[in-house]
Structure formats: structure tokens, C-alpha cells
Motif scaffolding. Structure first.
Motif, PDB file in Angstrom:
ATOM      1  N   GLU A   2       0.832  -1.212   0.000  1.00 50.59           N
ATOM      2  CA  GLU A   2       0.000   0.000   0.000  1.00 50.59           C
ATOM      3  C   GLU A   2       0.864   1.260   0.000  1.00 50.59           C
ATOM      4  O   GLU A   2       0.589   2.220  -0.722  1.00 50.59           O
ATOM      5  CB  GLU A   2      -0.908  -0.015   1.226  1.00 50.59           C
ATOM      6  CG  GLU A   2      -1.799   1.188   1.341  1.00 50.59           C
ATOM      7  CD  GLU A   2      -2.635   1.149   2.607  1.00 50.59           C
ATOM      8  OE1 GLU A   2      -2.804   2.214   3.220  1.00 50.59           O
ATOM      9  OE2 GLU A   2      -3.093   0.055   2.983  1.00 50.59           O
ATOM     10  N   GLU A  48       2.436   1.606  -3.472  1.00 51.39           N
ATOM     11  CA  GLU A  48       1.449   2.004  -4.481  1.00 51.39           C
ATOM     12  C   GLU A  48       1.056   3.475  -4.334  1.00 51.39           C
ATOM     13  O   GLU A  48       0.868   4.171  -5.326  1.00 51.39           O
ATOM     14  CB  GLU A  48       0.216   1.106  -4.395  1.00 51.39           C
ATOM     15  CG  GLU A  48       0.461  -0.282  -4.946  1.00 51.39           C
ATOM     16  CD  GLU A  48      -0.731  -1.210  -4.773  1.00 51.39           C
ATOM     17  OE1 GLU A  48      -1.779  -0.766  -4.242  1.00 51.39           O
ATOM     18  OE2 GLU A  48      -0.617  -2.375  -5.181  1.00 51.39           O
ATOM     19  N   ARG A  49       0.932   3.938  -3.089  1.00 52.91           N
ATOM     20  CA  ARG A  49       0.597   5.339  -2.866  1.00 52.91           C
ATOM     21  C   ARG A  49       1.716   6.238  -3.391  1.00 52.91           C
ATOM     22  O   ARG A  49       1.471   7.250  -4.042  1.00 52.91           O
ATOM     23  CB  ARG A  49       0.358   5.604  -1.385  1.00 52.91           C
ATOM     24  CG  ARG A  49      -0.146   7.002  -1.149  1.00 52.91           C
ATOM     25  CD  ARG A  49      -0.552   7.321   0.247  1.00 52.91           C
ATOM     26  NE  ARG A  49      -0.358   6.283   1.224  1.00 52.91           N
ATOM     27  CZ  ARG A  49      -0.148   6.506   2.508  1.00 52.91           C
ATOM     28  NH1 ARG A  49      -0.059   7.737   2.959  1.00 52.91           N
ATOM     29  NH2 ARG A  49      -0.004   5.518   3.359  1.00 52.91           N
TER      30      ARG A  49
END
Length: 88
Positions: free
Chosen positions: A29, A32-33
Motif C-alpha cells: 500500500e 502504491e501510494r
């Protein structure tokens, strides 16, 4: 005795797998951010809030700290399991 107390047993391997999966998902996460922000910046999109390098570093440090705590707890649990198994 554990069944009498209403407690359930969980395999240590299952706990390790769960901790590894949670750490992997949290890291994924985070990556990806960062990637989405980098793409938005490269495309010059407006209205997208970009985090500063300091904010990114803080997020990474938080991830590392949470993962370290999780692994330390697993280590303590594994040591306790060894002690309990040795005393049976």
C-alpha cells in the motif's frame, strides 16, 4: 485444559503467516501510494495532494516500526511456546 477455559489454540505458523501477510500488504500500500503520487506529479495533475519527502519518510518509518513491533511480538511468542513445550 484450554478447552475447559473456553480458549482456542492457534498454530504458531498461522500467526507468522498472518503477520507476514499484514506486513506485505502494508508495504505494498505504501509503495502504491508513492507510485501514484509520482505518476500524478509526472503528468502534472492538479488537485492531487503530494506528500513531501519528509512525510514519505515518516510513513516509511511508521511502517518499519509497526513491522518491528509485530516481529518482536512473534519472537516473544515463539520463545514462550518453546518454554511451555519444554515444561510439558
Amino acid at each position: 485444559m484450554a478447552a475447559e477455559l473456553g480458549q482456542q489454540t492457534v498454530e504458531l505458523g498461522a500467526m507468522v503467516r498472518l503477520a507476514a501477510e499484514e506486513s506485505y500488504l502494508a508495504l505494498r500500500e505504501l509503495v502504491e501510494r508513492s507510485r501514484a503520487e509520482a505518476e500524478a506529479e509526472a503528468q502534472g495533475k492538479e488537485g492531487v495532494r503530494l506528500r513531501s519527502d519528509t512525510e514519505k519518510k515518516i510513513d516509511l518509518l511508521k511502517f518499519v516500526d509497526r513491522t518491528r513491533q509485530r516481529m518482536l511480538r512473534l519472537h516473544v511468542l515463539a520463545k514462550w511456546c518453546q518454554q511451555v513445550q519444554g515444561s510439558l
